[in-house]
Write a protein that holds these residues in place. Structure first.
Motif, mmCIF file in Angstrom:
data_model
loop_
_atom_site.group_PDB
_atom_site.id
_atom_site.type_symbol
_atom_site.label_atom_id
_atom_site.label_comp_id
_atom_site.label_asym_id
_atom_site.label_seq_id
_atom_site.Cartn_x
_atom_site.Cartn_y
_atom_site.Cartn_z
ATOM 1 N N GLY A 4 -4.657 9.220 -8.254
ATOM 2 C CA GLY A 4 -4.607 10.311 -7.287
ATOM 3 C C GLY A 4 -5.706 10.276 -6.251
ATOM 4 N N SER A 5 -6.564 9.272 -6.288
ATOM 5 C CA SER A 5 -7.706 9.239 -5.382
ATOM 6 C C SER A 5 -7.354 8.621 -4.034
ATOM 7 C CB SER A 5 -8.844 8.435 -6.021
ATOM 8 O OG SER A 5 -8.594 7.045 -5.906
ATOM 9 N N PHE A 6 -8.328 8.616 -3.140
ATOM 10 C CA PHE A 6 -8.223 7.998 -1.825
ATOM 11 C C PHE A 6 -8.436 6.488 -1.883
ATOM 12 C CE2 PHE A 6 -8.570 12.281 -0.600
ATOM 13 C CZ PHE A 6 -8.606 12.461 0.775
ATOM 14 N N TRP A 7 -8.807 5.943 -3.047
ATOM 15 C CA TRP A 7 -9.336 4.585 -3.100
ATOM 16 C C TRP A 7 -8.256 3.554 -3.396
ATOM 17 C CZ3 TRP A 7 -13.606 5.052 -0.706
ATOM 18 C CH2 TRP A 7 -14.328 6.243 -0.821
ATOM 19 N N TYR A 59 0.823 -1.216 0.000
ATOM 20 C CA TYR A 59 0.000 0.000 0.000
ATOM 21 C C TYR A 59 0.853 1.260 0.000
ATOM 22 C CZ TYR A 59 -4.631 -2.036 0.697
ATOM 23 O OH TYR A 59 -5.828 -2.706 0.519
ATOM 24 N N GLN A 60 0.567 2.135 -0.943
ATOM 25 C CA GLN A 60 0.888 3.542 -0.780
ATOM 26 C C GLN A 60 -0.283 4.069 0.045
ATOM 27 O OE1 GLN A 60 3.492 5.202 -1.587
ATOM 28 N NE2 GLN A 60 4.519 4.199 -3.303
ATOM 29 N N SER A 61 -0.126 4.006 1.357
ATOM 30 C CA SER A 61 -1.291 4.074 2.242
ATOM 31 C C SER A 61 -1.922 5.452 2.339
ATOM 32 C CB SER A 61 -0.899 3.580 3.634
ATOM 33 O OG SER A 61 0.304 4.165 4.064
ATOM 34 N N HIS A 62 -1.225 6.485 1.886
ATOM 35 C CA HIS A 62 -1.719 7.852 1.992
ATOM 36 C C HIS A 62 -2.791 8.142 0.932
ATOM 37 C CE1 HIS A 62 1.818 7.555 -0.623
ATOM 38 N NE2 HIS A 62 1.134 8.340 -1.429
ATOM 39 N N ALA A 63 -3.381 9.320 1.036
ATOM 40 C CA ALA A 63 -4.446 9.709 0.102
ATOM 41 C C ALA A 63 -3.909 10.317 -1.187
ATOM 42 C CB ALA A 63 -5.379 10.715 0.782
ATOM 43 N N ALA A 64 -2.762 10.972 -1.127
ATOM 44 C CA ALA A 64 -2.232 11.694 -2.294
ATOM 45 C C ALA A 64 -1.487 10.735 -3.207
ATOM 46 C CB ALA A 64 -1.316 12.823 -1.837
ATOM 47 N N THR A 65 -2.219 9.898 -3.912
ATOM 48 C CA THR A 65 -1.623 8.825 -4.710
ATOM 49 C C THR A 65 -1.145 9.351 -6.064
ATOM 50 O OG1 THR A 65 -3.898 8.212 -5.295
ATOM 51 C CG2 THR A 65 -2.818 6.922 -3.574
ATOM 52 N N LEU A 103 -1.945 9.446 13.419
ATOM 53 C CA LEU A 103 -1.500 8.560 12.348
ATOM 54 C C LEU A 103 -1.860 7.133 12.713
ATOM 55 C CD1 LEU A 103 1.948 10.181 11.655
ATOM 56 C CD2 LEU A 103 0.118 9.946 9.971
ATOM 57 N N SER A 104 -2.497 6.441 11.795
ATOM 58 C CA SER A 104 -2.993 5.099 12.093
ATOM 59 C C SER A 104 -1.855 4.085 12.157
ATOM 60 C CB SER A 104 -3.984 4.658 11.017
ATOM 61 O OG SER A 104 -4.457 3.356 11.291
ATOM 62 N N THR A 128 -7.714 -0.868 6.327
ATOM 63 C CA THR A 128 -8.767 -0.548 7.291
ATOM 64 C C THR A 128 -8.842 0.941 7.607
ATOM 65 O OG1 THR A 128 -7.362 -0.801 9.274
ATOM 66 C CG2 THR A 128 -8.373 -2.805 8.355
ATOM 67 N N TRP A 129 -7.926 1.721 7.071
ATOM 68 C CA TRP A 129 -7.895 3.141 7.418
ATOM 69 C C TRP A 129 -9.147 3.865 6.926
ATOM 70 C CZ3 TRP A 129 -2.385 5.471 6.284
ATOM 71 C CH2 TRP A 129 -1.434 4.761 7.022
ATOM 72 N N SER A 130 -9.604 4.808 7.728
ATOM 73 C CA SER A 130 -10.687 5.690 7.296
ATOM 74 C C SER A 130 -10.141 6.680 6.267
ATOM 75 C CB SER A 130 -11.246 6.462 8.488
ATOM 76 O OG SER A 130 -10.276 7.386 8.986
ATOM 77 N N LEU A 131 -11.028 7.342 5.548
ATOM 78 C CA LEU A 131 -10.587 8.355 4.592
ATOM 79 C C LEU A 131 -9.813 9.463 5.297
ATOM 80 C CD1 LEU A 131 -13.665 8.757 2.203
ATOM 81 C CD2 LEU A 131 -11.685 7.243 1.982
ATOM 82 N N LEU A 132 -10.236 9.810 6.498
ATOM 83 C CA LEU A 132 -9.549 10.850 7.246
ATOM 84 C C LEU A 132 -8.135 10.411 7.620
ATOM 85 C CD1 LEU A 132 -9.804 13.652 8.460
ATOM 86 C CD2 LEU A 132 -10.880 12.631 10.480
#
Length: 544
Positions: A478-481, A70-76, A429-430, A436-440
């Protein structure tokens, strides 16, 4: 699809042949670390094509396979993703929150800052810039190796400047990226003979037109046109192009073949892995990303690209084998990606659509300005991700504009969620598995208070933030998904016993894993990732 490397292997890459023999299980640390990032090589693409691989990817599947990295962050995006691979740190720590961000306090007219530029160079803009490592806030594995043993050499080669910079770091012996027909480096640095040789070969091929290539049998079912509007279509591209066409050259298998050729040539000329200290080379294979953007991820173009890259990687590893160097490989991606929505809709995903023209910071900011009686461009950014607010506003005005901006974006039917900087900063930070991380929590891993916006916009799944596909790119990331976050992580070394671990890991685990292989000590808190044990059995490749 063998478009380039044979000629280069006969010249820049040739090394004496060594007798082949069965490999014993490794005991001593490897002498050379080879870190490869295949730009936009999603876990979905790996799963889709892994049964077809017979070359370099097939070899790596005999090692330690983590199909759910995982590139676990949102800014993909490219720059944040590459910043995690050899640093072991998430974008919140690397400071690389996006490919570009807005700095409204900068004195220059262009308020957009490119992740790998020095914006203080006179006349520099975010599109015409001087390449720099100044924005990367943490050391890479190569830098740590040099601090540990100054005899270690650090080399980084990539199709993109940002890939080379973010994986190489601040202290490199050689760093090369492709631009305008040749591989280039920082101003004032000498050009080794092997680079000049590769540039001469690559430059000639770049300047010449390329005829269409045959579609491999495995790709025949994908060789169909998908209409994208204005009489244009994708899906039947066979990599033909006219000469000196940078856009189509980048989006072809020739591009990665040249980068691997240069990497192999530098390994040979510098005798990497043959010194007293371990060396590291990072390689950014960028063509898959350009193919994905230009043609989508599910057509004949992507199929041909991945099969060609598989063969080129096989040739590259064969060159390393003949050198006799004890090397270890880590291969991953900076992010994933998704196909163009037009083909998605043809292939059982009717909800895949493009963003509407009204979903962008400028349009929404203009409406807010009219409502509040304010002047100027109140909001800057795009149609998702970080949104910045005019710093000349009073504190009260800023608070109101942020509230109105969050409300307007959140009300749009294509938006999943909007988070303010205050919400994100207050989120720990999770430490849980990344799926399992939330979008936040995903947004928190990308948040840096020095650079991030006033709020962040997350689009709904399967929404492509390209309004018109006929003017350039047809698909993106670039999405959160998870289709953008999930990537393969593959480790290989001659003689190792392979295994597959399907549970999730993170790309920030790569640097501490490689550090464990060579015995480089890391202090608690140095990295965000953890060492992955690459020994199949009770022993461990990680420190106690």
């Amino acid at each position: 699809m063998k478009l380039l490397p044979l000629a280069l292997c006969a010249t820049a890459l040739s090394v004496p042949a060594l007798a082949q023999q069965a490999a014993p299980a490794p005991t001593a640390p490897p002498k050379l670390l080879v870190v490869i990032s295949v730009d936009q090589f999603s876990a979905d693409l790996f799963a889709e094509y892994r049964r077809h691989f017979t070359g370099g990817f097939a070899r790596l599947q005999d090692g330690a396979v983590f199909p759910s990295g995982y590139q676990s962050h949102a800014a993909t995006e490219t720059c944040p993703g590459h910043s995690t691979i050899t640093t072991g740190a998430r974008p919140a720590r690397t400071g690389i929150i996006a490919n570009d961000w807005v700095d409204l306090k900068t004195a220059r007219e262009d308020k957009t800052v490119y992740c790998a530029e020095d914006e203080n160079v006179p006349g520099s803009t975010s599109s015409k810039y001087t390449v720099s490592d100044k924005h990367l806030l943490v050391p890479t594995l190569g830098e740590r190796m040099k601090a540990w043993n100054p005899a270690s050499r650090v080399v980084s080669v990539a199709g993109k400047d940002r890939a080379a910079v973010m994986m190489g770091g601040h202290k490199v012996d050689e760093l090369w990226w492709w631009d305008a027909g040749a591989y280039r480096t920082y101003a004032g640095r000498p050009t080794p003979p092997v680079v000049a040789q590769v540039n001469a070969l690559v430059g000639a091929r770049y300047a010449a037109p390329a005829a269409a290539v045959a579609v491999p049998p495995q790709c025949a079912a994908r060789d169909r046109a998908v209409a994208i509007g204005a009489g244009k279509s994708v899906g039947t591209g066979h990599f033909e192009r006219d000469g000196n066409n940078a856009r189509l050259y980048r989006a072809s298998p020739q591009f990665d073949a040249a980068t691997l050729a240069l990497a192999a040539g530098l390994i040979r000329e510098m005798k990497l892995g043959q010194g007293a200290a371990p060396d590291i080379i990072s390689i950014g294979a960028s063509a898959t990303d350009y193919v994905g953007h230009t043609y989508g991820t599910e057509g004949a173009e992507m199929c041909g690209q991945l099969l060609s890259l598989d063969r080129d990687l096989g040739d590259f590893f064969a060159v390393l084998d003949r050198s006799g160097v004890d090397y270890a490989v880590a291969l991953t991606a900076d992010h994933g990606g998704t196909d163009l929505p037009e083909r998605h809709r043809e292939d059982a995903v009717p909800g895949a659509v493009r963003t509407t023209a009204d979903l962008n910071a400028k349009t929404i900011g203009t409406a807010i300005a009219a409502k509040l009686g304010l002047k100027g461009q109140l909001l800057r950014g795009g149609n998702f991700g970080d949104i910045w607010v005019d710093p000349t506003l009073t504190a009260a005005q800023r608070k109101t504009v942020i509230a109105e901006g969050v409300k307007a974006f959140a009300a749009h039917p294509q938006v999943q969620a909007v988070f303010t900087a205050e919400q994100i900063a207050a989120t720990p930070l999770s430490k849980a598995p990344p799926e399992t991380w939330s979008l936040l929590e995903r947004a928190r891993a990308s948040y840096n208070p020095l650079r991030s916006g006033a709020f962040v916009v997350a689009l709904k799944p399967r929404i492509t933030p390209i309004v018109d596909p006929t003017k350039g790119y047809v698909a993106t990331h670039g999405s959160f998904w998870d289709y953008d976050r999930r990537v393969p992580m593959l480790f290989w070394r001659k003689g190792m016993v392979g295994f597959e671990q399907p549970l999730s890991v993170e790309t920030v685990d790569i640097a501490p894993t490689l550090a464990g292989l060579i015995g480089l000590p890391l202090k608690p808190g140095d990295v965000d990732g953890r060492c992955l044990d690459l020994v199949a059995g009770p022993a461990s490749s990680c420190p106690n």
